[in-house]
Write a protein that holds these residues in place. Sequence first.
Motif, PDB file in Angstrom:
ATOM      1  N   MET A  32       6.433 -54.148-161.333  1.00  0.00           N
ATOM      2  CA  MET A  32       5.363 -54.831-160.636  1.00  0.00           C
ATOM      3  C   MET A  32       4.704 -53.872-159.668  1.00  0.00           C
ATOM      4  SD  MET A  32       7.075 -56.925-157.509  1.00  0.00           S
ATOM      5  CE  MET A  32       5.492 -56.809-156.683  1.00  0.00           C
ATOM      6  N   PRO A  33       3.449 -54.114-159.280  1.00  0.00           N
ATOM      7  CA  PRO A  33       2.843 -53.273-158.251  1.00  0.00           C
ATOM      8  C   PRO A  33       3.464 -53.569-156.890  1.00  0.00           C
ATOM      9  CG  PRO A  33       1.353 -55.039-158.892  1.00  0.00           C
ATOM     10  CD  PRO A  33       2.520 -55.098-159.837  1.00  0.00           C
ATOM     11  N   ARG A  34       3.984 -52.537-156.252  1.00  0.00           N
ATOM     12  CA  ARG A  34       4.637 -52.713-154.962  1.00  0.00           C
ATOM     13  C   ARG A  34       3.584 -52.896-153.874  1.00  0.00           C
ATOM     14  NH1 ARG A  34       5.941 -49.117-151.166  1.00  0.00           N
ATOM     15  NH2 ARG A  34       5.211 -47.461-152.527  1.00  0.00           N
ATOM     16  N   VAL A  35       3.842 -53.792-152.925  1.00  0.00           N
ATOM     17  CA  VAL A  35       2.924 -54.069-151.827  1.00  0.00           C
ATOM     18  C   VAL A  35       3.063 -52.955-150.792  1.00  0.00           C
ATOM     19  CG1 VAL A  35       2.250 -55.693-150.045  1.00  0.00           C
ATOM     20  CG2 VAL A  35       3.073 -56.544-152.246  1.00  0.00           C
ATOM     21  N   LEU A  36       2.007 -52.188-150.605  1.00  0.00           N
ATOM     22  CA  LEU A  36       2.025 -51.127-149.599  1.00  0.00           C
ATOM     23  C   LEU A  36       1.783 -51.678-148.203  1.00  0.00           C
ATOM     24  CD1 LEU A  36      -0.032 -48.401-151.519  1.00  0.00           C
ATOM     25  CD2 LEU A  36       2.454 -48.643-151.375  1.00  0.00           C
ATOM     26  N   SER A  37       0.850 -52.587-148.080  1.00  0.00           N
ATOM     27  CA  SER A  37       0.551 -53.204-146.784  1.00  0.00           C
ATOM     28  C   SER A  37      -0.206 -54.492-147.050  1.00  0.00           C
ATOM     29  CB  SER A  37      -0.270 -52.266-145.897  1.00  0.00           C
ATOM     30  OG  SER A  37      -1.531 -51.980-146.490  1.00  0.00           O
ATOM     31  N   TYR A  38      -0.226 -55.304-146.021  1.00  0.00           N
ATOM     32  CA  TYR A  38      -0.940 -56.579-146.122  1.00  0.00           C
ATOM     33  C   TYR A  38      -2.303 -56.460-145.440  1.00  0.00           C
ATOM     34  CZ  TYR A  38       3.312 -58.643-148.010  1.00  0.00           C
ATOM     35  OH  TYR A  38       4.389 -58.932-148.800  1.00  0.00           O
ATOM     36  N   ARG A  52       7.731 -61.576-162.845  1.00  0.00           N
ATOM     37  CA  ARG A  52       7.073 -62.550-161.963  1.00  0.00           C
ATOM     38  C   ARG A  52       7.442 -62.218-160.528  1.00  0.00           C
ATOM     39  NH1 ARG A  52       9.408 -68.325-162.946  1.00  0.00           N
ATOM     40  NH2 ARG A  52      11.196 -66.934-162.922  1.00  0.00           N
ATOM     41  N   GLU A  53       6.435 -62.108-159.681  1.00  0.00           N
ATOM     42  CA  GLU A  53       6.684 -61.738-158.284  1.00  0.00           C
ATOM     43  C   GLU A  53       5.621 -62.384-157.404  1.00  0.00           C
ATOM     44  OE1 GLU A  53       9.248 -59.938-155.612  1.00  0.00           O
ATOM     45  OE2 GLU A  53       9.359 -59.933-157.796  1.00  0.00           O
ATOM     46  N   ARG A  54       6.057 -62.824-156.222  1.00  0.00           N
ATOM     47  CA  ARG A  54       5.114 -63.400-155.257  1.00  0.00           C
ATOM     48  C   ARG A  54       4.530 -62.286-154.394  1.00  0.00           C
ATOM     49  NH1 ARG A  54       6.522 -68.467-151.331  1.00  0.00           N
ATOM     50  NH2 ARG A  54       6.430 -69.528-153.349  1.00  0.00           N
ATOM     51  N   ILE A  55       3.205 -62.194-154.366  1.00  0.00           N
ATOM     52  CA  ILE A  55       2.525 -61.154-153.599  1.00  0.00           C
ATOM     53  C   ILE A  55       2.179 -61.650-152.202  1.00  0.00           C
ATOM     54  CG2 ILE A  55       0.560 -59.595-153.549  1.00  0.00           C
ATOM     55  CD1 ILE A  55       2.514 -59.003-155.772  1.00  0.00           C
ATOM     56  N   LEU A  56       1.557 -62.823-152.110  1.00  0.00           N
ATOM     57  CA  LEU A  56       1.178 -63.403-150.823  1.00  0.00           C
ATOM     58  C   LEU A  56       1.832 -64.775-150.696  1.00  0.00           C
ATOM     59  CD1 LEU A  56      -2.654 -62.571-150.628  1.00  0.00           C
ATOM     60  CD2 LEU A  56      -0.766 -61.360-149.529  1.00  0.00           C
ATOM     61  N   THR A  57       2.172 -65.126-149.467  1.00  0.00           N
ATOM     62  CA  THR A  57       2.800 -66.420-149.170  1.00  0.00           C
ATOM     63  C   THR A  57       1.968 -67.132-148.126  1.00  0.00           C
ATOM     64  OG1 THR A  57       4.992 -65.494-149.635  1.00  0.00           O
ATOM     65  CG2 THR A  57       4.896 -67.561-148.413  1.00  0.00           C
ATOM     66  N   HIS A  81      -6.875 -62.933-146.470  1.00  0.00           N
ATOM     67  CA  HIS A  81      -5.495 -62.619-146.842  1.00  0.00           C
ATOM     68  C   HIS A  81      -5.575 -61.586-147.963  1.00  0.00           C
ATOM     69  CE1 HIS A  81      -3.425 -65.905-144.597  1.00  0.00           C
ATOM     70  NE2 HIS A  81      -4.628 -66.459-144.695  1.00  0.00           N
ATOM     71  N   ALA A  82      -5.104 -60.407-147.663  1.00  0.00           N
ATOM     72  CA  ALA A  82      -5.240 -59.296-148.602  1.00  0.00           C
ATOM     73  C   ALA A  82      -3.908 -58.576-148.734  1.00  0.00           C
ATOM     74  CB  ALA A  82      -6.338 -58.327-148.155  1.00  0.00           C
ATOM     75  N   ALA A  83      -3.836 -57.734-149.754  1.00  0.00           N
ATOM     76  CA  ALA A  83      -2.638 -56.915-149.999  1.00  0.00           C
ATOM     77  C   ALA A  83      -3.084 -55.626-150.661  1.00  0.00           C
ATOM     78  CB  ALA A  83      -1.626 -57.647-150.882  1.00  0.00           C
ATOM     79  N   MET A  84      -2.608 -54.515-150.112  1.00  0.00           N
ATOM     80  CA  MET A  84      -2.820 -53.201-150.722  1.00  0.00           C
ATOM     81  C   MET A  84      -1.651 -52.940-151.657  1.00  0.00           C
ATOM     82  SD  MET A  84      -5.622 -51.780-149.452  1.00  0.00           S
ATOM     83  CE  MET A  84      -5.314 -50.042-149.670  1.00  0.00           C
ATOM     84  N   LEU A  85      -1.940 -52.820-152.928  1.00  0.00           N
ATOM     85  CA  LEU A  85      -0.901 -52.676-153.944  1.00  0.00           C
ATOM     86  C   LEU A  85      -0.843 -51.237-154.439  1.00  0.00           C
ATOM     87  CD1 LEU A  85      -1.648 -55.898-156.016  1.00  0.00           C
ATOM     88  CD2 LEU A  85      -0.084 -55.641-154.103  1.00  0.00           C
ATOM     89  N   ASP A  86       0.353 -50.871-154.853  1.00  0.00           N
ATOM     90  CA  ASP A  86       0.558 -49.557-155.449  1.00  0.00           C
ATOM     91  C   ASP A  86       0.263 -49.644-156.934  1.00  0.00           C
ATOM     92  OD1 ASP A  86       1.188 -46.962-155.864  1.00  0.00           O
ATOM     93  OD2 ASP A  86       3.364 -47.227-155.782  1.00  0.00           O
TER      94      ASP A  86
END
Length: 928
Positions: A1-7, A556-561, A598-603
């Motif tokens: 999965m793409p790892r979350v670098l920052s929110y 399956r992975e939760r990115i934002l909650t 609500h954002a997420a920087m993904l790898d």
Amino acid sequence: MPRVLSYTPTWLSRPSPGFQFFDTASQGQELNSGERTKTVVPTEYAGPNRVLARRNTEIFMVVGKHVRWADLPSLKDQWQRLQETPSRAPKVKRKKSALEIQDEDVVPEDGSYRVLKPSIGEPIRQLCISPNDNLMAIVTSHTVHIAVLPSPDLLNVEHRTQPIKLKTYTIGPTTHVLSQSSIASVLWHPLGEAGNCLVTITTDSVVRLWEFDPKNRWSADSPALAIDLKRLVNATSGNDNVTPSPSGRNKVFTSDAAGMETASGCFGGAGYGDESPWSSMTLWIAMTGGDIYALCPLLPTKWQPPTSLLPTLSSAIVEKAASEEEGGAKGISTTPQDENQLAWISDIDKQGPILTAGDSLLSQKIEVFKRPSKLSPIPRLQGPFQMSPESIGDELEISDIYVIAAKIGDEGSTDHDSSLESDSEVGEEQGLSATIVCLMTREGQVYVCLDLEGVEAQWLPQKVLTRSLPPTPDPYLVVLEVLDTLNPGEPCLSEWPAFSQDVGSRYSFFTTHSRGVYYFSFHPWLHNLEKEFQSVDSVGMPFRIQIIRDSPGTLRERILTFDQNSDPESEPSVPACITMQDSELGYFLLTALNSQAHAAMLDKPYPRSLSLGNSSLDNLAGMIAHAHAPTRSVYQPSPSFYARSCLPTFIDTHVQARHRRMVKEEIRLSMVTLDLMTEAHRVLSRETHQLGVAASQLFVRCQTLQDALKGQILLAGEVARRTDQVTGEDPEGLLDGIEGTGRAGAVLEDRIEKASERQRRLAERCEKLRRGVKKIESRELSEREKAWKVEVEGMIAAVKGRKVRKNVGKVGRVEASEDGEVVLEEEGEEEEGEDAEDAGAWAEASDETDAEYLRRYREVKHLKDNLIPRAKDVSSDGDGKMHGDNGFQEENMVPSHLRRKKAEEIRKMLDHEYANPCISGQFLLHLW
């Protein structure tokens, strides 16, 4: 999965210009009671919430009846400039009340975003950008509009902050109205001419195809094609009327219409060259009850195919027709659908392409084809697709559908002008030769299904057939797995979950609902399943397929909650997220909730290529995961802290004009005063409750941060203790009494010494093995060495009086045994061919020199017999007088002339054997 670098980054948080773009309270939309309106759909609306759209890095967001535009890289650069020059930051001015300004005139003073004003009177529910990025479909609950988007250069002007009035066209002014059914889905046809073909699907299962032309307003008045699926499902020939009933006429209830309420629809492909040729012209429709239907081919009057679509499609149809002709010779009849496909593609091949100009002056001309006229433009409705009952629940309420087209091989695809964004950036080398159909339910479940047969073009017969045709098999979908996005104890609010496309890969996507944003990827089982499809060995395939189904399956992975339980005024539905990939933004995911981004920087995920094994990929992912600290979302202050209080305007909004005099007078006990105090208590209690909830959230967050800080301190202490234990340095005596610890680096030196000793032993073992390998290593003899070997064997044979072996092409070495006999140790195998024949020739030549060797041998033996007794006599006689320094008796000394004569003979013998001095010396040593 793409790892979350920052929110959520700082340039989208308060008080940045990016935060103002998502802050709906900044526009001044307020009710008379002082409460701000929400920008999402009311609770009575049941449909998708797609109020966020993008054009490259530009984003469009709906705020009520208006649309906001902003460029994310520009917002980021503007925030960085403000951070570099804080003295030039604009001053915060007092917010104007609703009585001072009108909401349509509100624009940002710093020019961070622009306000686009379409001529729409209803709240906007969906935004959809056309494939050419020049048009945008604006959808309300019942109406559809097309707006012409200004160019980015015109929108990205910093000094212009006035609202822009969009040029808007109403689609179906008499069709899509409030009195008719609501809109379920709005799609741009991937094969439409210049990307201007729009498809609308209403909840009463009516599909309309609009060929929009900005130069012709009448093109938006009536659809080019209208299909009522409730009538089409019962149609028996192409002459049946399948058009929807005119507006205003009473609708007749039928039993077939009971389960034909459309939930969503999508096209099976995006019009790319590496997709299945039928996928981009196949419309999939999902009903709320769980039935799935397909329309193929659904084409406008003029359509623009990709470069490789027609050659691939033509070769597939012609090959299929040729195989059926061979089957017809054997008594197997062809089906009418195959004949129709051949006639359809033949009509396209006969007509030449129409060259039309592109959107700009620099663009190339576009090849456009006309829809074949021999067959009906309305295809046959395929479905409902059968699914296994054990995998589907009794009550299945579908909210959205997402289809991934089957990927064809490299031999069937050519370069296309607009290659898929995921393939060009990620470089995917794997694909699946089957169509993947994903279904989303209102409860947050995702059904992953496979269409193994594939959907092809089918038409209704031109007239009612008198003879009965063999029944066609019912289409089916294989349910691979059912994925949950909600925990059993986690309720889902009244909403409409939706899919979102992933720009990183075509075999992954995102889902959005009120509890969070989830990421799904099919890469864990995609490659294994495709190998089974391509395998020619069908023995044991069901067993292997079952193993794939029982494997961990889809990632399956939760990115934002989203935690909405603590906020009673949280919005019941979250806009579907959007993803983008840019050099400045990176792999970026964005959505909005409660006037906040609500954002997420993904790898960027690593592609699973053939050169990189699974173990290497897992190790690489593990190394990257351990190299970075875990991320956590940034605290976003509650909007209640910044909301404007209603008390200053309480008298103007809640107190009647005839009772305002009582507010300035002495308080008297009366019913009017009680009603006034009760109403003031309602307003004040609501505001204080909101502030209390926001303060409790802040307190809980501070407590969480304290616990996290304690955990980090404990982890740092543990790391320091382990470091001191490794180095042996313990200045504070924390390691006293612990076995194996010492001071002044004793532990570290002991470990280094042990490692050095182990390294030395390994080096010795390696050297020993090297020497052993060198000894047993054999190499092929050269021609001179073979000739030398043959000569030595010939000499041995002549001396011993035996014949020389003819097969002398063996590898070996000559050694002297303990009794003085010359022995040939054979190590290799016999050689055949020219080398063995040459060695045999040398052996035959050596037979002629046997007499010479025998004569020399006898001469040397005669010298041995004469010299050895004389030497023994000289050594045994010790009573004689010693003369000179040599210790020999003068009378027993060998005369000098004899010594010179013998030395001369030995020198001649050595000169004769000059070519092989080592063997000659060894031979003489053996004789002596």
